[in-house]
Design a protein around this motif. Structure first.
Motif, PDB file in Angstrom:
ATOM      1  N   ARG A  49       4.036  22.480  31.767  1.00 14.62           N
ATOM      2  CA  ARG A  49       2.993  21.878  30.917  1.00 14.62           C
ATOM      3  C   ARG A  49       3.578  21.337  29.614  1.00 14.62           C
ATOM      4  NH1 ARG A  49      -2.348  20.940  32.349  1.00 14.62           N
ATOM      5  NH2 ARG A  49      -2.910  21.369  30.206  1.00 14.62           N
ATOM      6  N   ALA A  52       5.922  18.189  30.876  1.00 12.10           N
ATOM      7  CA  ALA A  52       5.294  17.163  31.706  1.00 12.10           C
ATOM      8  C   ALA A  52       3.837  17.038  31.259  1.00 12.10           C
ATOM      9  CB  ALA A  52       5.379  17.553  33.178  1.00 12.10           C
ATOM     10  N   PRO A  53       3.584  16.206  30.247  1.00 17.63           N
ATOM     11  CA  PRO A  53       2.254  16.169  29.639  1.00 17.63           C
ATOM     12  C   PRO A  53       1.136  15.648  30.540  1.00 17.63           C
ATOM     13  CG  PRO A  53       3.630  14.428  28.754  1.00 17.63           C
ATOM     14  CD  PRO A  53       4.503  15.270  29.630  1.00 17.63           C
ATOM     15  N   ARG A  54       1.484  14.893  31.577  1.00 21.52           N
ATOM     16  CA  ARG A  54       0.456  14.350  32.475  1.00 21.52           C
ATOM     17  C   ARG A  54       0.845  14.625  33.917  1.00 21.52           C
ATOM     18  NH1 ARG A  54       0.136   8.226  31.292  1.00 21.52           N
ATOM     19  NH2 ARG A  54       2.354   8.554  31.481  1.00 21.52           N
ATOM     20  N   ASN A  55      -0.122  14.596  34.799  1.00 20.87           N
ATOM     21  CA  ASN A  55       0.167  14.727  36.219  1.00 20.87           C
ATOM     22  C   ASN A  55       0.977  13.517  36.673  1.00 20.87           C
ATOM     23  OD1 ASN A  55      -1.259  17.101  36.368  1.00 20.87           O
ATOM     24  ND2 ASN A  55      -3.111  16.170  37.179  1.00 20.87           N
ATOM     25  N   GLY A  56       1.913  13.743  37.573  1.00 20.45           N
ATOM     26  CA  GLY A  56       2.750  12.658  38.076  1.00 20.45           C
ATOM     27  C   GLY A  56       4.012  13.203  38.721  1.00 20.45           C
ATOM     28  N   TYR A  58       8.048  13.615  38.323  1.00 17.11           N
ATOM     29  CA  TYR A  58       9.091  13.658  37.311  1.00 17.11           C
ATOM     30  C   TYR A  58      10.442  13.829  37.992  1.00 17.11           C
ATOM     31  CZ  TYR A  58       5.330  14.161  33.966  1.00 17.11           C
ATOM     32  OH  TYR A  58       4.212  13.944  33.207  1.00 17.11           O
ATOM     33  N   SER A  69       0.637  18.331  39.433  1.00 21.60           N
ATOM     34  CA  SER A  69      -0.770  18.023  39.673  1.00 21.60           C
ATOM     35  C   SER A  69      -1.610  19.234  39.269  1.00 21.60           C
ATOM     36  CB  SER A  69      -0.999  17.680  41.143  1.00 21.60           C
ATOM     37  OG  SER A  69      -2.364  17.389  41.368  1.00 21.60           O
ATOM     38  N   PRO A  72      -7.638  20.386  35.672  1.00 20.16           N
ATOM     39  CA  PRO A  72      -7.977  20.433  34.249  1.00 20.16           C
ATOM     40  C   PRO A  72      -8.214  21.848  33.718  1.00 20.16           C
ATOM     41  CG  PRO A  72      -9.194  18.685  35.317  1.00 20.16           C
ATOM     42  CD  PRO A  72      -8.490  19.460  36.401  1.00 20.16           C
TER      43      PRO A  72
END
Length: 90
Positions: A49, A52-56, A58, A69, A72
């Motif tokens: 977390r 990796a600030p956003r889902n995707g 890396y 993934s 929320p």
């Protein structure tokens, strides 16, 4: 070879491959030997977390590929059988 025969052969091959992959990944225990759980998953989740600030997806040049993934509300998305597959049954 006629076009219809070629299309039919391609469709048969695709269905055969799909069936084999489905059986190989769900019914046969081949992948169970390589699936591991983290020693402390809370630390791992916090680290992911933070980095990796956003889902995707890396990628790191040292060979690390991570698909992130998170839900929320940070609830587990895995059904119970996945947890049991890696050795931490519900």
């Amino acid at each position: 070879m006629k076009t219809n025969q070629l299309l039919l052969a391609a469709l048969a091959g695709a269905l055969t491959l799909f069936a084999w992959e489905a059986i190989s990944n769900t019914a046969l225990p081949w992948h169970a030997r390589t699936m591991r759980s983290f020693t402390d998953s809370n630390v791992v989740v916090q680290s992911i977390r933070a980095n990796a600030p956003r889902n995707g997806v890396y990628v790191d040049p040292r060979g690390v590929i991570a698909v992130v993934s998170f839900a929320p509300d940070m609830a587990s998305r895995d059904p119970c059988w996945v947890c049991c597959w890696v050795g931490s049954c519900c």
